[in-house]
Design an enzyme around this catalytic site. Structure first.
Site, PDB file in Angstrom:
ATOM      1  CB  SER A 111      -0.816   0.029   1.125  1.00 10.50           C
ATOM      2  OG  SER A 111      -1.738  -1.088   1.144  1.00 10.50           O
ATOM      3  CB  CYS A 112       4.071   2.266   2.063  1.00 11.06           C
ATOM      4  SG  CYS A 112       2.963   2.393   3.612  1.00 11.06           S
ATOM      5  CB  THR A 113       5.097   0.179  -2.856  1.00 10.35           C
ATOM      6  OG1 THR A 113       5.957  -0.302  -2.028  1.00 10.35           O
ATOM      7  CG2 THR A 113       5.899   0.466  -4.362  1.00 10.35           C
TER       8      THR A 113
END
Length: 217
Positions: A111-113
């Site tokens: 998700s952060c990527t």
């Protein structure tokens, strides 16, 4: 009698999914959240007694502490952190122009990527609006450097080891305190917070919401 309840608009659907590599995503290994237009809200503390106190919505930590330290219309608290190159960067450096500060759980988590790459893909739009983009997580500078290089991120990543700034800003955790919150701030050229957006499970929405606001500044 006091009661502690979860307040979530349009509750997400829970489905089984595969375990991921990140420790934060392992927390979500049995959960896949269906798309929702609502923001992830924190916890609601309601109290009923003869004194007829009003119920209030706040964001709470797992211990029940109130997180409401940075609000829309308030001055953003200053900080100085190391960037991906090991240089000290202060929030004051960006005064005189809008800045988007986004807090995220961890480098390399799916998700952060996705969120970082969405900021990257829209970076020219942020530049056109005269805004800087700054990402903050608890990862160390070397992790940020590798993350930025791998995904060609053109913006600054800051290392908040120990989560001091996250705590100072009062960013709530999700999933009953088990997952660092994903929260984005738009700060105007005078250092005043104009937008606070929290949405753990739709990372790309952070870009949409911030660009909308920047167009009005």
């Amino acid at each position: 009698m006091a009661s502690l309840t979860v307040l979530i608009h349009s509750p997400p659907t829970l489905l089984h999914t595969a375990t991921t590599k990140s420790p934060y995503d392992r927390t979500l290994s049995i959960l896949q959240y269906a798309p929702s237009n609502s923001q992830f809200c924190g916890l609601k503390l309601s109290h009923s007694s003869s004194s007829s106190l009003r119920s209030a919505n706040y964001c709470y930590s797992v211990k029940g502490s109130i997180f409401a330290k940075v609000n829309k219309g308030s001055k953003a608290p200053s900080f100085t952190l190391k960037d991906q190159d090991g240089n000290s960067v202060s929030l004051d450096k960006f005064k005189g122009k809008p800045v988007v500060v986004y807090f995220y759980p961890a480098d390399e988590s799916p998700s952060c990527t996705k969120e970082a790459c969405a900021f990257r893909d829209s970076y020219e739009k942020f530049k056109k609006a005269g805004a800087e983009v700054v990402g903050i997580s608890s990862d160390d500078p070397s992790s940020h450097k590798a993350f930025a290089k791998k995904y060609r991120l053109p913006f600054t990543l800051l290392s908040d080891e120990g989560n001091k700034v996250r705590k100072d800003w009062g960013i709530p955790n999700d999933l009953f305190g088990t997952l660092p919150g994903r929260q984005t701030y738009v700060i105007d050229k005078n250092g005043v917070v104009q937008l606070i957006y929290n949405n753990q499970f739709q990372p790309e929405k952070h870009i949409d919401e911030t660009l909308k606001l920047l167009q009005t500044l």
